[in-house]
Design an enzyme around this catalytic site. Structure first.
Site, PDB file in Angstrom:
ATOM      1  N   ASP A 204      -7.200   3.710   9.958  1.00 56.74           N
ATOM      2  CA  ASP A 204      -6.950   3.366   8.673  1.00 56.74           C
ATOM      3  C   ASP A 204      -8.107   3.716   7.763  1.00 56.74           C
ATOM      4  O   ASP A 204      -9.146   2.928   8.002  1.00 56.74           O
ATOM      5  CB  ASP A 204      -6.759   1.744   8.808  1.00 56.74           C
ATOM      6  CG  ASP A 204      -5.826   1.385   8.055  1.00 56.74           C
ATOM      7  OD1 ASP A 204      -5.409   2.022   6.915  1.00 56.74           O
ATOM      8  OD2 ASP A 204      -4.905   0.303   8.198  1.00 56.74           O
TER       9      ASP A 204
ATOM     10  N   CYS B 174      -3.826 -17.756  13.979  1.00 61.29           N
ATOM     11  CA  CYS B 174      -3.422 -16.856  15.096  1.00 61.29           C
ATOM     12  C   CYS B 174      -3.712 -17.820  16.338  1.00 61.29           C
ATOM     13  O   CYS B 174      -4.396 -18.918  16.341  1.00 61.29           O
ATOM     14  CB  CYS B 174      -4.675 -15.899  15.294  1.00 61.29           C
ATOM     15  SG  CYS B 174      -4.467 -14.652  13.879  1.00 61.29           S
TER      16      CYS B 174
ATOM     17  N   LYS C 105      -3.245   5.043   6.549  1.00 62.61           N
ATOM     18  CA  LYS C 105      -3.333   5.327   7.988  1.00 62.61           C
ATOM     19  C   LYS C 105      -3.137   6.820   8.197  1.00 62.61           C
ATOM     20  O   LYS C 105      -1.857   7.257   7.946  1.00 62.61           O
ATOM     21  CB  LYS C 105      -2.603   4.476   8.885  1.00 62.61           C
ATOM     22  CG  LYS C 105      -2.809   4.102  10.079  1.00 62.61           C
ATOM     23  CD  LYS C 105      -1.909   3.165  10.857  1.00 62.61           C
ATOM     24  CE  LYS C 105      -2.050   1.730  10.423  1.00 62.61           C
ATOM     25  NZ  LYS C 105      -1.332   1.169   9.462  1.00 62.61           N
TER      26      LYS C 105
ATOM     27  N   ARG D 104       0.717  -1.474   0.136  1.00 63.78           N
ATOM     28  CA  ARG D 104       0.097   0.083  -0.134  1.00 63.78           C
ATOM     29  C   ARG D 104       0.906   1.185  -0.133  1.00 63.78           C
ATOM     30  O   ARG D 104       0.525   2.119  -0.528  1.00 63.78           O
ATOM     31  CB  ARG D 104      -1.056  -0.025   1.404  1.00 63.78           C
ATOM     32  CG  ARG D 104      -1.890   1.117   1.236  1.00 63.78           C
ATOM     33  CD  ARG D 104      -2.780   1.090   2.482  1.00 63.78           C
ATOM     34  NE  ARG D 104      -3.676  -0.193   2.325  1.00 63.78           N
ATOM     35  CZ  ARG D 104      -3.643  -1.246   3.026  1.00 63.78           C
ATOM     36  NH1 ARG D 104      -2.628  -1.504   4.091  1.00 63.78           N
ATOM     37  NH2 ARG D 104      -4.462  -2.086   3.042  1.00 63.78           N
ATOM     38  N   TYR D 105       1.902   1.271   0.677  1.00 57.00           N
ATOM     39  CA  TYR D 105       3.116   2.488   0.581  1.00 57.00           C
ATOM     40  C   TYR D 105       4.252   1.948  -0.002  1.00 57.00           C
ATOM     41  O   TYR D 105       4.631   1.088  -0.188  1.00 57.00           O
ATOM     42  CB  TYR D 105       3.209   2.643   2.109  1.00 57.00           C
ATOM     43  CG  TYR D 105       2.078   2.925   3.160  1.00 57.00           C
ATOM     44  CD1 TYR D 105       1.444   4.142   3.409  1.00 57.00           C
ATOM     45  CD2 TYR D 105       1.612   1.698   3.828  1.00 57.00           C
ATOM     46  CE1 TYR D 105       0.428   4.329   4.032  1.00 57.00           C
ATOM     47  CE2 TYR D 105       0.695   2.184   4.814  1.00 57.00           C
ATOM     48  CZ  TYR D 105      -0.133   3.461   4.724  1.00 57.00           C
ATOM     49  OH  TYR D 105      -1.034   3.648   5.515  1.00 57.00           O
TER      50      TYR D 105
ATOM     51  N   ASP E  17     -11.585  -0.733  12.939  1.00 62.48           N
ATOM     52  CA  ASP E  17     -11.995  -0.832  11.476  1.00 62.48           C
ATOM     53  C   ASP E  17     -13.125  -1.655  11.326  1.00 62.48           C
ATOM     54  O   ASP E  17     -13.658  -2.286  12.198  1.00 62.48           O
ATOM     55  CB  ASP E  17     -10.782  -1.805  10.911  1.00 62.48           C
ATOM     56  CG  ASP E  17      -9.417  -1.014  10.751  1.00 62.48           C
ATOM     57  OD1 ASP E  17      -9.269   0.075  10.240  1.00 62.48           O
ATOM     58  OD2 ASP E  17      -8.613  -1.986  11.273  1.00 62.48           O
TER      59      ASP E  17
ATOM     60  N   ARG F 252       7.248   0.217   1.822  1.00 67.33           N
ATOM     61  CA  ARG F 252       6.817  -0.706   2.624  1.00 67.33           C
ATOM     62  C   ARG F 252       5.807  -1.744   2.082  1.00 67.33           C
ATOM     63  O   ARG F 252       5.009  -1.349   1.327  1.00 67.33           O
ATOM     64  CB  ARG F 252       6.898  -0.372   4.260  1.00 67.33           C
ATOM     65  CG  ARG F 252       5.411   0.040   4.652  1.00 67.33           C
ATOM     66  CD  ARG F 252       5.363   1.037   5.940  1.00 67.33           C
ATOM     67  NE  ARG F 252       5.676   2.505   5.203  1.00 67.33           N
ATOM     68  CZ  ARG F 252       5.078   3.423   5.486  1.00 67.33           C
ATOM     69  NH1 ARG F 252       4.264   3.606   6.611  1.00 67.33           N
ATOM     70  NH2 ARG F 252       5.282   4.747   5.043  1.00 67.33           N
TER      71      ARG F 252
ATOM     72  N   CYS G 201      -9.722 -12.765  17.558  1.00 70.41           N
ATOM     73  CA  CYS G 201     -10.516 -11.466  18.163  1.00 70.41           C
ATOM     74  C   CYS G 201     -11.807 -11.144  17.608  1.00 70.41           C
ATOM     75  O   CYS G 201     -11.857 -11.316  16.264  1.00 70.41           O
ATOM     76  CB  CYS G 201      -9.565 -10.310  18.027  1.00 70.41           C
ATOM     77  SG  CYS G 201      -7.878 -10.610  19.028  1.00 70.41           S
TER      78      CYS G 201
ATOM     79  N   CYS H  21     -11.525  -8.358  14.539  1.00 70.23           N
ATOM     80  CA  CYS H  21     -10.532  -8.358  13.649  1.00 70.23           C
ATOM     81  C   CYS H  21     -10.828  -7.957  12.474  1.00 70.23           C
ATOM     82  O   CYS H  21     -12.064  -8.403  11.929  1.00 70.23           O
ATOM     83  CB  CYS H  21      -9.991  -9.956  13.745  1.00 70.23           C
ATOM     84  SG  CYS H  21      -8.547 -10.007  12.546  1.00 70.23           S
TER      85      CYS H  21
ATOM     86  N   ARG I  11      -9.531  -8.701   9.692  1.00 69.73           N
ATOM     87  CA  ARG I  11      -9.199  -9.674   8.679  1.00 69.73           C
ATOM     88  C   ARG I  11      -9.956 -10.902   9.121  1.00 69.73           C
ATOM     89  O   ARG I  11      -9.589 -12.143   8.648  1.00 69.73           O
ATOM     90  CB  ARG I  11      -7.692 -10.143   8.575  1.00 69.73           C
ATOM     91  CG  ARG I  11      -6.945  -8.938   8.102  1.00 69.73           C
ATOM     92  CD  ARG I  11      -5.505  -9.628   7.803  1.00 69.73           C
ATOM     93  NE  ARG I  11      -4.523  -8.375   7.244  1.00 69.73           N
ATOM     94  CZ  ARG I  11      -3.528  -7.815   7.551  1.00 69.73           C
ATOM     95  NH1 ARG I  11      -3.147  -8.483   8.798  1.00 69.73           N
ATOM     96  NH2 ARG I  11      -3.057  -6.949   7.241  1.00 69.73           N
TER      97      ARG I  11
END
Length: 354
Positions: free
Chosen positions: A308, A103, A315, A90-91, A271, A94, A107, A110, A112
């Site tokens: 975000d 995981c 972000k 995205r950037y 999010d 990075r 959560c 989450c 994702r």
């Protein structure tokens, strides 16, 4: 504390352990059919009741099937920025590398959550090599963030292979590992796994924790094991209704991090993943919470409150703000207004900085 030795990985286990009611079985089964459920022993031992700050994060709830109009499966736009499997770019400088979508816990908030789970899998060797080759061929990328899923769910051998491959790329100067393992499953962070994290270049561990009670003695041992290898640790949290949405609780979380030599890095605005509205805290309320802590906690404990932007637009920090340039005023931690001199400097004399 009585340590619980087995994880809860289904609705039957939740009911048997007293964390869910049998009358809710059908609704919870419907949630479990869509989103993964796993509560590791470290978290199970911290849950006093299903709706407390720890239970709320990991226990399925029927409301997860109620999707608000603004909630979407890919709220931060990962999919649109994925040139090859396992990569999000995205950037300019990075990229994310997602070697697995598994995981230590799942959560309920989450972003994702549509993708992660026990069946989320690991990039096979061919897919991993394609992702590494893609990174090797882009010398504008200087930082790679290992995420997922949770990279510390990998075996020491596989994690070391990835870290060493990235470390060998001349243009990659920084590696970040984002993980929940040190607090969610501290027993996994063995000496061998900590060894696998070592790199010649700069490597940082970014730990996700949302409540001070997550920092158990076992978690502290796991964190110190990483720090002993000269790996700095940052902290990131999500602002969550019913978990850390009052000043005292948020302050305790930030102070717990600093006590363990963890620099609070980001406080994330939630999010808009499907079925997460019950965790939502409005931005203005989040700003007020942080403003209430300004002057009460050391600058070492101060995170950047970030949003975000949906659809992958990046972000951005979202306050709180103290300067009103148009009015020529600055607000101090107590809320009092002061005049700004031309150019933005205060007219008053210099004060000690904390």
């Amino acid at each position: 504390m009585n340590r619980i030795k087995s994880a809860i990985n289904g609705i039957e286990g939740l009911i048997a352990s007293g964390l869910a009611e049998g009358a809710d079985r059908d609704a919870l089964d419907a949630v479990a059919a869509r989103y993964a459920t796993l509560i590791p022993p470290a978290f199970r031992a911290l849950i006093g009741r299903p709706d407390d700050a720890i239970g709320r994060q990991v226990i399925p709830h029927p409301d997860e099937l109620s999707v608000a109009a603004h909630e979407v499966a890919d709220p931060i736009g990962d999919d649109a920025f994925s040139p090859v499997p396992g990569i999000v770019h995205r950037y300019a400088d990075r990229a994310l590398l997602k070697p697995l979508l598994v995981c230590p816990l799942y959560c309920r908030f989450c972003f994702r959550r549509e993708h992660v789970g026990p069946g989320g899998g690991v990039l096979d060797e061919a897919a991993l090599q394609r992702a590494l080759d893609w990174l090797a061929g882009r010398d504008t990328i200087s930082e790679v963030i290992l995420t997922g899923g949770d990279p510390l769910m990998l075996s020491p051998r596989r994690l070391a292979r990835i870290v060493q491959a990235l470390d060998a790329m001349p243009h990659i100067t920084t590696i970040r590992i984002h993980s929940r393992v040190p607090v969610a499953a501290p027993e996994r962070l063995t000496e061998a796994l900590a060894d696998a994290m070592q790199a010649e270049g700069a490597l940082w561990l970014v730990l996700h924790a949302n409540h001070a009670s997550e920092f158990t003695p076992e978690a502290a041992v796991a964190i110190r094991r990483v720090q002993a290898r000269a790996i700095p640790v940052l902290g990131q949290s999500v602002l969550l209704r019913g978990v850390n949405d009052d000043e005292a609780t948020l302050e305790a979380l930030l102070r717990a991090m600093v006590r363990l030599r963890i620099k609070p890095y980001y406080l994330h605005q939630l999010d808009a993943a499907p079925g997460t509205s019950r965790f939502h805290v409005p931005i203005e309320e989040g700003r007020r919470l942080l403003a209430g802590l300004r002057g009460r906690v050391t600058g070492l404990a101060w995170p950047t409150y970030v949003l975000d932007i949906p659809d992958g637009h990046g972000k951005v920090p979202i306050g709180p703000e103290y300067v009103d340039a148009a009015a020529g005023t600055v607000r101090d931690p107590a809320g009092r207004l002061h005049r700004l001199a031309p150019g933005g400097a205060r007219l008053a004399g210099a004060h000690a900085r904390g």
